[in-house]
Design an enzyme around this catalytic site. Sequence first.
Site, PDB file in Angstrom:
ATOM      1  N   SER A  91      46.975  29.275  24.113  1.00 17.07           N
ATOM      2  CA  SER A  91      45.998  29.311  23.188  1.00 17.07           C
ATOM      3  C   SER A  91      46.562  29.646  21.711  1.00 17.07           C
ATOM      4  O   SER A  91      46.023  29.453  20.723  1.00 17.07           O
ATOM      5  CB  SER A  91      44.901  30.704  23.310  1.00 17.07           C
ATOM      6  N   GLY A  92      47.743  29.760  21.934  1.00 16.81           N
ATOM      7  CA  GLY A  92      48.205  30.041  20.370  1.00 16.81           C
ATOM      8  C   GLY A  92      48.699  31.540  20.206  1.00 16.81           C
ATOM      9  O   GLY A  92      49.546  31.911  19.024  1.00 16.81           O
ATOM     10  N   ARG A  93      48.068  32.412  20.780  1.00 13.81           N
ATOM     11  CA  ARG A  93      48.134  33.792  20.595  1.00 13.81           C
ATOM     12  C   ARG A  93      48.678  34.733  21.992  1.00 13.81           C
ATOM     13  O   ARG A  93      49.803  34.806  21.989  1.00 13.81           O
ATOM     14  CB  ARG A  93      47.011  34.630  20.101  1.00 13.81           C
ATOM     15  N   ARG A  94      47.638  34.789  22.553  1.00 14.29           N
ATOM     16  CA  ARG A  94      47.769  35.824  24.123  1.00 14.29           C
ATOM     17  C   ARG A  94      47.221  35.428  25.019  1.00 14.29           C
ATOM     18  O   ARG A  94      46.854  36.316  25.868  1.00 14.29           O
ATOM     19  CB  ARG A  94      47.565  37.357  23.525  1.00 14.29           C
ATOM     20  N   CYS A 100      52.152  47.623  30.777  1.00 14.26           N
ATOM     21  CA  CYS A 100      53.360  47.357  29.778  1.00 14.26           C
ATOM     22  C   CYS A 100      52.955  47.487  28.216  1.00 14.26           C
ATOM     23  O   CYS A 100      53.927  47.192  27.459  1.00 14.26           O
ATOM     24  CB  CYS A 100      54.261  45.946  30.264  1.00 14.26           C
ATOM     25  N   GLU A 158      33.224  15.805  16.865  1.00 17.61           N
ATOM     26  CA  GLU A 158      33.218  16.514  15.578  1.00 17.61           C
ATOM     27  C   GLU A 158      34.655  17.452  15.618  1.00 17.61           C
ATOM     28  O   GLU A 158      35.131  17.892  16.722  1.00 17.61           O
ATOM     29  CB  GLU A 158      32.323  17.755  15.630  1.00 17.61           C
ATOM     30  N   ASP A 214      38.407  30.534  29.006  1.00 18.88           N
ATOM     31  CA  ASP A 214      39.286  31.182  28.206  1.00 18.88           C
ATOM     32  C   ASP A 214      39.861  32.260  28.971  1.00 18.88           C
ATOM     33  O   ASP A 214      39.124  33.130  29.225  1.00 18.88           O
ATOM     34  CB  ASP A 214      38.815  31.623  26.674  1.00 18.88           C
ATOM     35  N   ILE A 215      41.425  32.592  29.147  1.00 18.82           N
ATOM     36  CA  ILE A 215      41.786  33.750  29.808  1.00 18.82           C
ATOM     37  C   ILE A 215      42.820  34.515  28.888  1.00 18.82           C
ATOM     38  O   ILE A 215      43.463  33.914  28.186  1.00 18.82           O
ATOM     39  CB  ILE A 215      42.619  33.414  31.229  1.00 18.82           C
ATOM     40  N   ASP A 216      42.528  35.750  28.648  1.00 12.84           N
ATOM     41  CA  ASP A 216      43.267  36.445  27.441  1.00 12.84           C
ATOM     42  C   ASP A 216      43.871  37.571  28.177  1.00 12.84           C
ATOM     43  O   ASP A 216      43.450  38.229  28.922  1.00 12.84           O
ATOM     44  CB  ASP A 216      42.223  36.714  26.419  1.00 12.84           C
TER      45      ASP A 216
END
Length: 359
Positions: free
Chosen positions: A214-217, A175, A94, A163-165
């Site tokens: 991931s494309g973000r953070r 920071c 899928e 998933d690591i964010d």
Amino acid sequence: MASDAAPGNKRQKIENIDTAPDQDDHDVEMPEAAASPVKAVAGNTADYSSWSVQQLMKMYYGRLFPHQDMFKWLAYGNDSKHPQADLAYFHKREFCFTLDGDIFVRYQSFKDGEELRAAINNKLPAKIDIGPVYNVDPKHRNAYAGLEGNRKFMPVERELVFDIDLTDYDDVRTCGKGAHICNKCWPLMAVAIKILDVGLRQDFGFKHILWVFSGRRGVHAWVCDPRARKMSDKARSAVASFLSVHKGQEKGVSRLTTSAASKDHPFLDAAYQCLEEVWTEVILPQQQLFESSEHWTAALAHIPDPDVRDKLGRAWSNNGKGRPSDNSDDLNVARWNELVHELASMSRVWLLGLADQDA
């Protein structure tokens, strides 16, 4: 990974691409710079700042997106003429597209990489989710409605994904918070990748692990071994639980799966070996975890012993941002060494107490 959870209120869910709005209207006439890529690259003067997202996506999907590589990966050898190859395998995978206007389209399937390429270039999805492999082509799922047992429509394989964010570190990184990313906080992700990779390989024997931004953070780990793809939900939860030490906070104090004095958790020693050097040479000096009361209070919250927390908190408050108490060049490293020494002393006292009881 695709999810059976209901999409957000603003998202329109469509389960078959044939019933979606005609996305051909989204095809755009590309600017001259895109029509003449050689000229744009050679002259190095192409200005994409005025392009719409759809225009940029059309160029990205048409020229850069690795359609065939993705097909070869997700086919797992079933794209060959090998007698054992299941040529229908990829067709039962899928894909979910999020189209312009936040339209969520599930149960897309393709027979090969060329069909995948054509669909992506035609629809220009803002997001592509890779779902599980089902027992039948997901486009034909309605034909199996009402059936029971192995005849019903159901997933049979899916990768084991972690998933690591960076937002997971918001209680300790100094920071920035939320979507903030910089060179000071990215080492947190780098060492997390190393620790998780070691655990997955050494403790569970997995070999085929794909790490992707991931494309973000954050980053995702796709464990692709056949054994991992066929794991039950219960087994997946057990793997995740084994690799989890921090269980959140309660009343301002971190909840851990093991005490500071315990060495029973087999994953902790490997994690320590990965962390030891980068912790004192990179993370502590950059994040400055022990320089201000706000930051060291958050850091000390991870210490389960209240006496240690109180003793060091008072000492550092009296010393402020004074010189390191040892020979360290960095105040944060010096205070970390104080913390390690204090915990070691407490452990010795605890062990002596046990010895006295045994006597």
